[in-house]
Scaffold this active site. Structure first.
Site, PDB file in Angstrom:
ATOM      1  N   PRO A   2       0.797  -1.194   0.000  1.00 32.97           N
ATOM      2  CA  PRO A   2       0.000   0.000   0.000  1.00 32.97           C
ATOM      3  C   PRO A   2       0.847   1.268   0.000  1.00 32.97           C
ATOM      4  CG  PRO A   2      -0.190  -1.221   2.045  1.00 32.97           C
ATOM      5  CD  PRO A   2       0.621  -2.027   1.136  1.00 32.97           C
ATOM      6  N   GLU A   3       0.494   2.162  -0.832  1.00 31.91           N
ATOM      7  CA  GLU A   3       1.109   3.491  -0.839  1.00 31.91           C
ATOM      8  C   GLU A   3       0.165   4.437  -0.121  1.00 31.91           C
ATOM      9  OE1 GLU A   3       2.655   4.576  -4.732  1.00 31.91           O
ATOM     10  OE2 GLU A   3       2.580   2.495  -5.388  1.00 31.91           O
ATOM     11  N   HIS A 109      -1.333 -16.335   8.635  1.00 36.97           N
ATOM     12  CA  HIS A 109      -0.698 -15.023   8.576  1.00 36.97           C
ATOM     13  C   HIS A 109      -1.459 -13.962   9.357  1.00 36.97           C
ATOM     14  CE1 HIS A 109       2.032 -16.816   5.792  1.00 36.97           C
ATOM     15  NE2 HIS A 109       1.053 -17.162   4.999  1.00 36.97           N
TER      16      HIS A 109
END
Length: 292
Positions: A2-3, A109
């Site tokens: 993610p930016e 996870h």
DNA sequence: CGGGACTCCTGCCAGC
DNA sequence: TGCTGGCAGGAGTCCC
């Protein structure tokens, strides 16, 4: 990962579930993410109220009761899932079980779990484990090594063409590399750097120091525009990223060059073809014909 | 110091 | 079908 737009989308998704609410119990299912988690991490979060959520660059900061801040970086594959009523104990007859009724938080996870006092379960998962969390005193926030060197927020008042120009001055690296450097402008990543360079007609190979006032003006505007549009679209969804509610962002349908190798350049009047190259180990997508 | 290569980790996909 | 290599939105560290 993610930016900036994706992180902002996550922050907005988390806010209603966290802000002003208390963490009834935090669970950590492994001692480390990218780095070791702080001592007694889960224990120190348990019982704490989250005051408010802030985003800086690609970081989410959860300001906690007691003048501490939970610092979160999602890395490449970090994500939060919100499961209303998913916490054990939220449903009568399900008290004191580690496993939520819907199994949320039990995946391989699923590393960190926040069971909120209203019964909402928030699960942090990160299969590549490039993300990390830290717990730091509010007073030392600005001195924190992760935050101290960050450049200006591109959507904030402290960012302008003049500021960008100043930050690129004297830098011999390609503009692509300079923009990926979080000290130049905070929050850009591979996708939005490619898109902003395309919109401003600047070649990713051009040396940063060769950017003058005019190009800086175009570039600064392009950065702001592309980030704003992406946030409005709920971010971009690739492979393993999803919003907190499982919904998908849709800005990926607006990519002009990113992952568009071989496609026709979308700039009006340009007959170029989008090319893929590799710069410092990362893919760069651009139109050699209109980006100069 | 600036800049580039390498590294961490796991999953997925194309190609054989 | 199954294996292999390459690639992925990040960024810290090391070396020249």
């Amino acid at each position: 990962m993610p930016e900036l737009p994706e992180v902002e989308t996550v922050r907005r998704g988390l806010a209603p579930a966290l802000e002003g609410r208390r963490i009834a119990r935090a669970i950590q299912r492994r001692p480390n993410l990218r780095y070791m988690l702080p001592e007694r991490f889960a224990e120190r979060l348990t019982g704490r109220r989250v005051e408010w959520l802030e985003r800086r660059a690609k970081y989410i900061l959860a300001h906690l009761e007691g003048e501490e801040v939970l610092l979160v970086h999602l890395g490449m594959s970090g994500r939060f899932g919100i499961h209303p009523g998913g916490a054990p104990g939220a449903t009568p007859g399900k008290f004191h079980r580690d496993v939520a009724a819907d199994g949320a938080g039990t995946g391989t996870h699923d590393h960190i779990i926040f069971d909120m006092e209203d019964g909402t379960r928030i699960v942090y998962s990160d299969h590549r484990r490039f993300g990390f969390m830290d717990l730091i005193p509010e007073a030392s926030l600005n001195a924190n090594s992760h935050l101290a060197a960050l450049g200006p927020e591109p959507l904030g008042n402290e960012f302008s063409a003049a500021v960008l120009l100043e930050r690129l001055k004297g830098r011999r690296a390609p503009i692509k590399a300079a923009l990926l450097d979080q000290r130049t402008v905070a929050g850009l990543g591979n996708i939005y750097v490619c898109e902003a360079l395309f919109r401003s007609g600047i070649s990713p190979n051009r040396q940063a120091l060769s950017i003058g006032p005019q190009r800086s003006e175009r570039l600064a505007r392009a950065i702001r525009d592309v980030l704003t549009e992406a946030i409005e679209a709920g971010g971009s969804t690739l492979r393993d990223y999803a919003q907190t509610d499982g919904e998908l962002g849709y800005f990926q349908h607006s990519f002009a060059v990113y992952d568009q190798e071989g496609g026709a350049c979308s700039k009006a009047g340009c007959s170029g073809t989008v090319k893929r190259t590799v710069q410092s180990g990362r893919s760069t997508f651009y139109c050699p014909s209109c980006q100069r």
